[in-house]
Design an enzyme around this catalytic site. Structure first.
Site, PDB file in Angstrom:
ATOM      1  N   ASP A   1      -4.437   3.041   6.054  1.00  0.00           N
ATOM      2  CA  ASP A   1      -3.824   1.747   6.248  1.00  0.00           C
ATOM      3  C   ASP A   1      -2.393   1.775   5.224  1.00  0.00           C
ATOM      4  O   ASP A   1      -3.595   1.333   4.645  1.00  0.00           O
ATOM      5  CB  ASP A   1      -4.652   0.969   5.900  1.00  0.00           C
ATOM      6  CG  ASP A   1      -5.414   0.682   7.547  1.00  0.00           C
ATOM      7  OD1 ASP A   1      -5.645   2.253   8.558  1.00  0.00           O
ATOM      8  OD2 ASP A   1      -6.775   0.523   8.059  1.00  0.00           O
TER       9      ASP A   1
ATOM     10  N   HIS B   1      -7.700   9.738   4.206  1.00  0.00           N
ATOM     11  CA  HIS B   1      -8.548  10.534   4.692  1.00  0.00           C
ATOM     12  C   HIS B   1      -7.132  12.254   4.496  1.00  0.00           C
ATOM     13  O   HIS B   1      -6.011  12.312   4.548  1.00  0.00           O
ATOM     14  CB  HIS B   1      -8.890  10.336   6.274  1.00  0.00           C
ATOM     15  CG  HIS B   1      -9.222   9.404   6.734  1.00  0.00           C
ATOM     16  ND1 HIS B   1     -10.320   9.256   6.731  1.00  0.00           N
ATOM     17  CD2 HIS B   1      -9.295   7.704   6.210  1.00  0.00           C
ATOM     18  CE1 HIS B   1     -11.207   7.821   7.265  1.00  0.00           C
ATOM     19  NE2 HIS B   1     -11.184   7.279   6.732  1.00  0.00           N
TER      20      HIS B   1
ATOM     21  N   SER C   1      -4.299   0.607  -3.827  1.00  0.00           N
ATOM     22  CA  SER C   1      -3.470   1.239  -4.496  1.00  0.00           C
ATOM     23  C   SER C   1      -1.982   2.136  -3.458  1.00  0.00           C
ATOM     24  O   SER C   1      -1.644   1.893  -3.049  1.00  0.00           O
ATOM     25  CB  SER C   1      -4.368   2.378  -5.482  1.00  0.00           C
ATOM     26  OG  SER C   1      -3.545   2.630  -6.326  1.00  0.00           O
TER      27      SER C   1
END
Length: 267
Positions: A78, A132, A236
């Site tokens: 995200d 992911h 980050s």
């Protein structure tokens, strides 16, 4: 500067991991959720997190659906995509007007091929902090680079030359679904306690020892598209370098893990 930023991040990480009495922790969590406008609709309620770090590293309650077709590349996290383009003579942008050399970021000796497309995924403090696999991967190496832990927000990117290259980072060197080289770079930042990788618990980040280390995997570690590679302990940046892929118009767009962002061309 390096010692200070890293020490501050270690202290913040320790405090974020502290478990206060439940009634106090609930208030701390509620304040954090309010300040950063966090949407918990896909996650456990805020009272279920025993520390701020548990809230930072929250997992999805249900798996997100995504396109399983092998030729589709999905968003690994995200994030806001702050820059994306094909490499120009090995140059990439950390932000408009602030170039750096891609081979230096990923840890190669020679410039990268101009067929590489790159995308910067900025994970803010409100975002889901796991990352992911964007496609089926064979991980060949994990390269750890010691460095600073400067903020990676837009003001800092405009102020600091070569910020990504100078910050602590881990580069995953992999083969993509077509057998081409792919680089997945997790960049450390101020107040990020650690970067964690589920496939190798030996990878240590934000440690007091300041060294570069390569973890090699023979045979390669195979992961499926969508597999959870690891997480930041606060927001980050992920930088993805990928070849032979037609990407959508992504710059300055917010994406969610699992969204289709591109399609592989035939080799």
């Amino acid at each position: 500067m390096v010692a200070l930023s890293n020490a501050l991040s270690r202290v913040f990480g320790s405090l974020a991991g502290y478990e206060f009495p439940s009634f106090i922790q609930k208030g701390i969590n509620a304040l954090y959720v309010k300040i950063f406008k966090i949407d918990l609709s896909e996650f456990e309620p805020l009272e279920n997190y025993k520390s701020l770090n548990a809230l930072f590293t929250r997992s999805l309650k249900k798996e997100r659906p995504f396109d399983k077709a092998p030729n589709i590349c999905i968003a690994p996290c995200d994030a806001l995509i702050t820059e994306c383009a094909f490499l120009d003579n090995d140059s990439a942008l950390q932000i408009k007007g602030m170039p750096y050399k891609a081979h230096e970021l990923v840890g190669e000796i020679n410039p990268l091929n101009p067929s590489f497309f790159y995308a910067n995924f900025y994970l803010s403090p409100k975002d889901y902090h796991h990352y992911h696999a964007p496609c089926d991967l064979e991980i060949l190496e994990a390269r750890y680079f010691a460095g600073k832990l400067l903020p990676v927000n837009k003001p800092s990117l405009h102020k600091n030359n070569n910020l990504f290259v100078g910050n602590e980072r881990v580069t995953l060197v992999a083969k993509d679904v077509q057998g081409n080289r792919l680089y997945f770079v997790a960049v450390g930042a101020l107040n990020v306690g650690k970067m964690r990788f589920n496939f190798d618990k030996n990878i240590q980040t934000n440690a007091k020892a300041r060294f570069t280390q390569t973890y090699s995997y023979n045979p390669p570690i195979k992961v499926k598209k969508g597999d959870n590679l690891g997480n930041f302990e606060m927001g980050s940046t992920i930088v993805l370098f990928i070849q032979n892929t037609a990407f959508k118009d992504l710059k300055e767009k917010s994406v969610k893990f699992g969204e289709s962002i591109g399609e592989f061309h035939a080799n």
